[in-house]
Write an enzyme that holds these catalytic residues in place. Sequence first.
Site, PDB file in Angstrom:
ATOM      1  N   HIS A 155     -18.985  36.825  52.191  1.00 19.66           N
ATOM      2  CA  HIS A 155     -18.409  35.394  52.220  1.00 19.66           C
ATOM      3  C   HIS A 155     -18.533  34.660  53.394  1.00 19.66           C
ATOM      4  O   HIS A 155     -18.937  35.101  54.524  1.00 19.66           O
ATOM      5  CB  HIS A 155     -17.110  35.556  51.899  1.00 19.66           C
ATOM      6  CG  HIS A 155     -16.689  35.930  50.401  1.00 19.66           C
ATOM      7  ND1 HIS A 155     -16.543  37.476  49.923  1.00 19.66           N
ATOM      8  CD2 HIS A 155     -16.154  35.229  49.210  1.00 19.66           C
ATOM      9  CE1 HIS A 155     -16.327  37.303  48.811  1.00 19.66           C
ATOM     10  NE2 HIS A 155     -15.931  36.172  48.099  1.00 19.66           N
ATOM     11  N   LYS A 159     -13.240  32.894  55.445  1.00 25.44           N
ATOM     12  CA  LYS A 159     -12.462  33.614  54.717  1.00 25.44           C
ATOM     13  C   LYS A 159     -11.359  34.371  55.446  1.00 25.44           C
ATOM     14  O   LYS A 159     -11.819  35.094  56.486  1.00 25.44           O
ATOM     15  CB  LYS A 159     -13.111  34.543  53.664  1.00 25.44           C
ATOM     16  CG  LYS A 159     -12.436  35.463  52.728  1.00 25.44           C
ATOM     17  CD  LYS A 159     -13.354  35.884  51.661  1.00 25.44           C
ATOM     18  CE  LYS A 159     -12.546  36.583  50.486  1.00 25.44           C
ATOM     19  NZ  LYS A 159     -11.404  35.980  49.973  1.00 25.44           N
TER      20      LYS A 159
HETATM   21  P1  NAD Z   1      -8.175  26.725  52.232  1.00 24.55           P
HETATM   22  O1  NAD Z   1      -7.829  27.068  53.426  1.00 24.55           O
HETATM   23  O2  NAD Z   1      -9.366  25.809  52.071  1.00 24.55           O
HETATM   24  O3  NAD Z   1      -7.331  26.041  51.019  1.00 24.55           O
HETATM   25  C1  NAD Z   1      -5.995  26.396  51.018  1.00 24.55           C
HETATM   26  C2  NAD Z   1      -5.100  25.114  50.850  1.00 24.55           C
HETATM   27  O4  NAD Z   1      -3.686  25.328  50.515  1.00 24.55           O
HETATM   28  C3  NAD Z   1      -5.103  24.227  52.379  1.00 24.55           C
HETATM   29  O5  NAD Z   1      -5.257  22.953  52.062  1.00 24.55           O
HETATM   30  C4  NAD Z   1      -3.521  24.460  52.668  1.00 24.55           C
HETATM   31  O6  NAD Z   1      -3.303  23.545  53.397  1.00 24.55           O
HETATM   32  C5  NAD Z   1      -2.892  24.594  51.362  1.00 24.55           C
HETATM   33  N1  NAD Z   1      -1.552  25.059  51.568  1.00 24.55           N
HETATM   34  C6  NAD Z   1      -1.073  26.246  51.938  1.00 24.55           C
HETATM   35  N2  NAD Z   1       0.236  26.294  52.179  1.00 24.55           N
HETATM   36  C7  NAD Z   1       0.640  25.307  51.545  1.00 24.55           C
HETATM   37  C8  NAD Z   1       1.953  24.647  50.989  1.00 24.55           C
HETATM   38  N3  NAD Z   1       3.104  25.225  51.321  1.00 24.55           N
HETATM   39  N4  NAD Z   1       1.864  23.561  50.650  1.00 24.55           N
HETATM   40  C9  NAD Z   1       1.032  22.979  50.121  1.00 24.55           C
HETATM   41  N5  NAD Z   1      -0.417  23.146  50.252  1.00 24.55           N
HETATM   42  C10 NAD Z   1      -0.372  24.487  50.850  1.00 24.55           C
HETATM   43  O7  NAD Z   1      -8.655  27.919  51.301  1.00 24.55           O
HETATM   44  P2  NAD Z   1      -9.661  28.095  50.121  1.00 24.55           P
HETATM   45  O8  NAD Z   1     -11.009  28.543  50.441  1.00 24.55           O
HETATM   46  O9  NAD Z   1      -9.625  27.072  49.225  1.00 24.55           O
HETATM   47  O10 NAD Z   1      -8.993  29.493  49.472  1.00 24.55           O
HETATM   48  C11 NAD Z   1      -7.565  29.415  49.150  1.00 24.55           C
HETATM   49  C12 NAD Z   1      -7.156  30.879  48.201  1.00 24.55           C
HETATM   50  O11 NAD Z   1      -8.121  30.770  47.269  1.00 24.55           O
HETATM   51  C13 NAD Z   1      -7.436  31.943  49.090  1.00 24.55           C
HETATM   52  O12 NAD Z   1      -6.770  32.967  49.028  1.00 24.55           O
HETATM   53  C14 NAD Z   1      -9.058  32.356  48.650  1.00 24.55           C
HETATM   54  O13 NAD Z   1      -9.327  33.751  49.014  1.00 24.55           O
HETATM   55  C15 NAD Z   1      -8.723  32.149  47.215  1.00 24.55           C
HETATM   56  N6  NAD Z   1     -10.139  31.895  46.591  1.00 24.55           N
HETATM   57  C16 NAD Z   1      -9.816  32.228  45.268  1.00 24.55           C
HETATM   58  C17 NAD Z   1     -10.897  32.200  44.215  1.00 24.55           C
HETATM   59  C18 NAD Z   1     -10.986  32.745  42.875  1.00 24.55           C
HETATM   60  O14 NAD Z   1     -11.736  32.736  42.149  1.00 24.55           O
HETATM   61  N7  NAD Z   1      -9.692  33.210  42.470  1.00 24.55           N
HETATM   62  C19 NAD Z   1     -12.191  31.545  44.883  1.00 24.55           C
HETATM   63  C20 NAD Z   1     -12.345  31.200  46.106  1.00 24.55           C
HETATM   64  C21 NAD Z   1     -10.933  31.325  46.970  1.00 24.55           C
END
Ligand code: NAD
Length: 267
Positions: A155, A159
């Site tokens: 990744h 991450k």
């Molecule tokens: P990222 O850090 O870019 O995005 C997370 C967002 O959540 C940020 O903008 C952050 O400010 C926001 N956030 C956190 N706490 C918050 C709150 N209390 N109120 C409002 N907003 C809040 O991360 P990402 O790459 O977008 O990944 C997010 C999650 O999704 C991770 O756990 C990642 O591993 C997971 N993910 C899952 C998949 C899937 O297919 N399920 C795919 C990609 C990423």
Amino acid sequence: MKVKVAILGCSGRMGRNLIQAAIEHESIELVGGSVRSTSSFVDFDLGELAGIGAIGAKTSVELTELLEADVFIDFTSIETTLENIEWCKKHNKALVIGTTGFSDEQVKTIEAAGQHIPVILAPNTSVGVNLLFKLLEITSKAIGDHTDIEIFEAHHRFKKDAPSGTAVKMGQVIADTLGRDLNKCAVYGREGITGERDKETIGFATVRAGDIVGEHTAFFADIGERLEITHKASSRMTFALGAMRAAFWLSEADNGYYDMQDVLGLK
Ligand code: NAD
């Protein structure tokens, strides 16, 4: 009637792709999204956040401003998702969880939420990856006990958890199929004089580099041949489109704890 959806963590890497996928989905109406109070995108148009022009729906800090939504899609952080579950239970809202990295104990909390609301825990929302899980089940049944099983994942540098939720789930599917306890048979990385490989183990190897969206391979290796089953994601839109499919499916589901295998009819 369209399903009204809100995206929690909508300014994140996944959040912006989720906005685009929601706008493109013919049966989904995007009503809002959440950002942190410290975010520079408070009260910001969601379409502009995704770089596709204003749509009239805005970001909010307070989830109570998003009560219009029927289904919430959460790609935030472990702590935030656990808070969001309690909020969704209180307000009787369906929840798709894409956030990864939960402990066994935290997964139990999510599972228990299924008694109150419809909830999907989907560490990987891509259709291809969920088909991969099915292929792992078939392969494990056929050759799992005779082969060395290793899981590789790569990744991007940002991450935060390792191995990826998808890699852990791959290990879980294989261990469950073979009647092994993943907590006992998993080996996370190797170093030094490790001795010969124990046949019962399932190895995990992790790479973090650059902008890799997500790659997973399961090796089933014997003497003389090996089978490799690989999935490569080249765009986050694949996860976002899968999440919309999950949200639409969940809007018609009863209270319960589900996964993407339920959504895709692979059970
Ligand atoms: P990222 O850090 O870019 O995005 C997370 C967002 O959540 C940020 O903008 C952050 O400010 C926001 N956030 C956190 N706490 C918050 C709150 N209390 N109120 C409002 N907003 C809040 O991360 P990402 O790459 O977008 O990944 C997010 C999650 O999704 C991770 O756990 C990642 O591993 C997971 N993910 C899952 C998949 C899937 O297919 N399920 C795919 C990609 C990423």
